[in-house]
Design a protein around this motif. Structure first.
Motif, PDB file in Angstrom:
ATOM      1  N   GLU A  43       0.831  -1.224   0.000  1.00  0.00           N
ATOM      2  CA  GLU A  43       0.000   0.000   0.000  1.00  0.00           C
ATOM      3  C   GLU A  43       0.859   1.267   0.000  1.00  0.00           C
ATOM      4  OE1 GLU A  43      -0.336  -2.450   2.293  1.00  0.00           O
ATOM      5  OE2 GLU A  43      -2.073  -3.431   1.373  1.00  0.00           O
TER       6      GLU A  43
ATOM      7  N   ILE B 268      -0.721   3.157  -2.834  1.00  0.00           N
ATOM      8  CA  ILE B 268      -1.542   4.277  -2.337  1.00  0.00           C
ATOM      9  C   ILE B 268      -0.660   5.467  -1.953  1.00  0.00           C
ATOM     10  CG2 ILE B 268      -3.207   5.010  -0.570  1.00  0.00           C
ATOM     11  CD1 ILE B 268      -4.034   1.971  -0.435  1.00  0.00           C
TER      12      ILE B 268
ATOM     13  N   ASP C 270      17.313  20.110  -5.590  1.00  0.00           N
ATOM     14  CA  ASP C 270      16.376  19.083  -5.116  1.00  0.00           C
ATOM     15  C   ASP C 270      16.566  17.775  -5.875  1.00  0.00           C
ATOM     16  OD1 ASP C 270      15.333  20.388  -7.408  1.00  0.00           O
ATOM     17  OD2 ASP C 270      13.268  19.901  -6.877  1.00  0.00           O
TER      18      ASP C 270
HETATM   19  N1  CAA Z   1      -0.278   2.672   3.240  1.00  0.00           N
HETATM   20  C1  CAA Z   1      -0.574   3.839   2.626  1.00  0.00           C
HETATM   21  N2  CAA Z   1       0.315   4.868   2.544  1.00  0.00           N
HETATM   22  C2  CAA Z   1       1.547   4.693   3.057  1.00  0.00           C
HETATM   23  C3  CAA Z   1       1.915   3.496   3.716  1.00  0.00           C
HETATM   24  C4  CAA Z   1       0.942   2.441   3.788  1.00  0.00           C
HETATM   25  N3  CAA Z   1       1.214   1.280   4.370  1.00  0.00           N
HETATM   26  N4  CAA Z   1       3.212   3.621   4.123  1.00  0.00           N
HETATM   27  C5  CAA Z   1       3.616   4.871   3.750  1.00  0.00           C
HETATM   28  N5  CAA Z   1       2.620   5.515   3.112  1.00  0.00           N
HETATM   29  C6  CAA Z   1       2.631   6.860   2.524  1.00  0.00           C
HETATM   30  C7  CAA Z   1       3.286   7.922   3.392  1.00  0.00           C
HETATM   31  O1  CAA Z   1       2.403   8.376   4.392  1.00  0.00           O
HETATM   32  C8  CAA Z   1       3.612   8.970   2.343  1.00  0.00           C
HETATM   33  O2  CAA Z   1       2.461   9.692   2.007  1.00  0.00           O
HETATM   34  P1  CAA Z   1       2.431  11.304   2.150  1.00  0.00           P
HETATM   35  O3  CAA Z   1       3.507  11.824   1.243  1.00  0.00           O
HETATM   36  O4  CAA Z   1       1.081  11.694   1.692  1.00  0.00           O
HETATM   37  O5  CAA Z   1       2.714  11.601   3.563  1.00  0.00           O
HETATM   38  C9  CAA Z   1       3.962   8.149   1.105  1.00  0.00           C
HETATM   39  O6  CAA Z   1       3.459   6.821   1.370  1.00  0.00           O
HETATM   40  C10 CAA Z   1       5.447   8.037   0.842  1.00  0.00           C
HETATM   41  O7  CAA Z   1       6.053   7.632   2.019  1.00  0.00           O
HETATM   42  P2  CAA Z   1       7.472   8.218   2.445  1.00  0.00           P
HETATM   43  O8  CAA Z   1       7.462   9.710   2.344  1.00  0.00           O
HETATM   44  O9  CAA Z   1       7.874   7.609   3.729  1.00  0.00           O
HETATM   45  O10 CAA Z   1       8.328   7.612   1.238  1.00  0.00           O
HETATM   46  P3  CAA Z   1       9.856   7.628   0.972  1.00  0.00           P
HETATM   47  O11 CAA Z   1      10.657   8.106   2.126  1.00  0.00           O
HETATM   48  O12 CAA Z   1      10.160   6.287   0.448  1.00  0.00           O
HETATM   49  O13 CAA Z   1      10.041   8.728  -0.189  1.00  0.00           O
HETATM   50  C11 CAA Z   1       9.851   9.977  -2.143  1.00  0.00           C
HETATM   51  C12 CAA Z   1       9.106   9.114  -1.153  1.00  0.00           C
HETATM   52  C13 CAA Z   1      10.535  11.131  -1.416  1.00  0.00           C
HETATM   53  C14 CAA Z   1       8.848  10.571  -3.125  1.00  0.00           C
HETATM   54  C15 CAA Z   1      10.893   9.105  -2.891  1.00  0.00           C
HETATM   55  O14 CAA Z   1      10.211   8.127  -3.623  1.00  0.00           O
HETATM   56  C16 CAA Z   1      11.770   9.890  -3.854  1.00  0.00           C
HETATM   57  O15 CAA Z   1      12.787  10.445  -3.466  1.00  0.00           O
HETATM   58  N6  CAA Z   1      11.371   9.948  -5.186  1.00  0.00           N
HETATM   59  C17 CAA Z   1      12.117  10.653  -6.197  1.00  0.00           C
HETATM   60  C18 CAA Z   1      11.953  12.158  -6.099  1.00  0.00           C
HETATM   61  C19 CAA Z   1      10.638  12.681  -6.603  1.00  0.00           C
HETATM   62  O16 CAA Z   1       9.887  12.041  -7.318  1.00  0.00           O
HETATM   63  N7  CAA Z   1      10.353  13.944  -6.232  1.00  0.00           N
HETATM   64  C20 CAA Z   1       9.176  14.613  -6.707  1.00  0.00           C
HETATM   65  C21 CAA Z   1       9.373  16.103  -6.860  1.00  0.00           C
HETATM   66  S1  CAA Z   1      10.759  16.395  -7.947  1.00  0.00           S
HETATM   67  C22 CAA Z   1      10.101  16.376  -9.511  1.00  0.00           C
HETATM   68  O17 CAA Z   1       8.932  16.531  -9.689  1.00  0.00           O
HETATM   69  C23 CAA Z   1      11.010  16.164 -10.656  1.00  0.00           C
HETATM   70  C24 CAA Z   1      10.997  14.723 -11.025  1.00  0.00           C
HETATM   71  O18 CAA Z   1      10.215  14.286 -11.860  1.00  0.00           O
HETATM   72  C25 CAA Z   1      11.925  13.850 -10.336  1.00  0.00           C
END
Ligand code: CAA
Length: 390
Positions: free
Chosen positions: A31, A35, A184
């Motif tokens: 999820e 999600i 970023d």
């Molecule tokens: N059920 C449902 N939801 C859950 C869950 C579960 N069991 N466990 C976690 N979640 C949710 C969290 O609550 C969180 O939601 P919110 O953001 O709404 O709070 C979501 O899942 C993600 O959880 P984390 O923040 O803990 O995830 P993460 O630490 O693994 O990092 C990320 C997520 C920062 C996006 C990472 O995937 C990443 O670095 N991605 C690449 C960077 C990126 O895409 N940035 C976007 C802006 S930059 C841009 O736009 C340019 C581009 O294209 C790159």
């Protein structure tokens, strides 16, 4: 003069992984990815697809002889290009057999590049109303196996033919934009995977959306109620929803319902493809137009573009009377449904053998790739492409 998008093509490789299985392999709850991140499948590019072939395949399905004759400008937006010097647009120009009397360039500003290309194309057509411009947004998103960004990878391209009196959308003004020097997300010349400050990038994306949305309202006096839908750059589909939720209270109940419902439709393609960087916003737009058949001509759709580093832009488009007939909905449904799921170990193996690192000479198995246009090999540092249709 009405200027805008006359045709929109899309291509993604024939392989994908299921995000539930990636979650199990990485020991996280499914999820969280389906999600929390909002992704169901992730496209995996084989060695026979690079940003040139993805873009060429996206354009191949939409161009007719009139387009090939009238296109006098090819603008290729990418942040995962194959050469620091030669524009990827030149390879595509050749592979598609376009009129030699054309300009061909590559533009870069992370995921914002395709929006820059759309606006440059609009300016070119305003000065040369008889011309058509081919805008390409093509990328392979790579963060690395087991990295925090892994679930937000993907691969694909969009191809847009822009002209006067377009059949799909006109690009309206004003366009509002914002630039800030921030770190970023970036990819130094020596790395084939992106560096990213994930949480910071999310904060900036939302702050840039709020900035340009406020600028737009101040400039025009228009509000959420004046929009049928807002499409977002979707690095992962939950992010657009997070940004939309920060302003949704500005609308009455009915407006909120409409924008949220259309957002859900606008992220369906992105959910099963993943991040395609430059093409991501336009894939979301395509998802909305092809999957919501109720959108009325004359509706206003807002587009939010974001490129890390960072540049943001918001601009409105107006849906044209013939838009339904101008779309390639059936082809895109077929493209997505005929893909093949691969296991996580197959994906890992492909990932490790498709690095952009130096490959002086090699041959690749194009017979395994159903795409019309493939990368057949590298000979003395020169990439060799084939168009199987010719
Ligand atoms: N059920 C449902 N939801 C859950 C869950 C579960 N069991 N466990 C976690 N979640 C949710 C969290 O609550 C969180 O939601 P919110 O953001 O709404 O709070 C979501 O899942 C993600 O959880 P984390 O923040 O803990 O995830 P993460 O630490 O693994 O990092 C990320 C997520 C920062 C996006 C990472 O995937 C990443 O670095 N991605 C690449 C960077 C990126 O895409 N940035 C976007 C802006 S930059 C841009 O736009 C340019 C581009 O294209 C790159």
């Amino acid at each position: 003069m009405k200027i805008g998008m006359d045709k929109i093509g899309f291509y993604t490789p024939h392989l994908y992984i299921d995000m539930n299985k990636l979650a199990l392999a990485r020991n996280v709850k499914p999820e969280k990815l389906t999600i929390g991140i909002g992704q169901e499948k992730m496209a995996v590019p084989p060695i026979t697809q690079d940003t040139v072939t993805l873009a060429a395949n996206a354009a191949l399905e939409i161009l007719d002889e009139d387009d090939k004759e009238k296109i006098d400008f090819v603008i290729f937006a990418t942040e995962s290009g194959i050469d620091f010097s030669k524009a990827a647009a030149i390879y595509v120009h050749h592979l598609l057999g376009l009129n030699p009397n054309a300009r061909s360039i590559e533009v870069k500003e992370a995921c914002y590049g395709a929006t820059a290309a759309v606006q440059i194309a609009k300016g070119h057509i305003a000065l040369n109303p008889e011309s058509k411009v081919l805008v390409l947004g093509s990328d392979i998103s790579r963060y690395g196996l087991n990295s925090p960004g892994e679930a937000t990878q993907g691969a694909g391209a969009v191809a847009i033919v822009m002209s006067v009196n377009p059949r799909i959308l006109t690009i309206e003004g004003p366009s509002v934009y914002h630039t800030e020097d921030v770190m970023d997300f970036w990819r130094p010349l020596y790395s084939d995977t992106a560096f990213v400050q994930g949480k910071y990038s999310v904060e900036l994306y939302i702050a840039f959306f709020q900035n340009v949305w406020k600028q737009y309202k101040d400039r025009t006096g228009l509000e959420l109620k004046d929009f049928e839908a807002i499409c977002f750059h979707l690095p992962y589909t939950k992010l657009g929803l997070k940004a939309l939720r920060t302003v949704i209270d500005e609308g009455m109940d009915e407006v909120q319902k409409r924008l949220l419902a259309n957002f859900e439709i606008s992220r369906r393609y992105n959910k099963v493809v993943g991040n395609i960087y430059t093409g991501s916003l336009y894939l979301s737009l395509l998802s909305l137009l092809e999957l919501n058949t109720d959108i009325e001509p004359g509706s206003r759709i807002g587009l939010f573009s974001y490129g890390s580093g960072a540049v943001g832009e918001f601009f409105p488009c107006i849906v044209q009377p013939q838009y339904r007939e101008a779309l390639y909905k059936a082809q895109h449904a077929k493209l997505l449904s005929e893909r093949r799921e691969i296991s996580i170990s197959e994906y890992e193996e492909i990932f490790q053998t498709t690095s952009l690192a130096e490959v002086p000479s090699a041959r690749f198995p194009i017979e395994k790739d159903p795409a019309a246009i493939c990368l057949a090999g590298v000979n003395e540092h020169k990439r060799e492409y084939v168009n199987k249709v010719n």
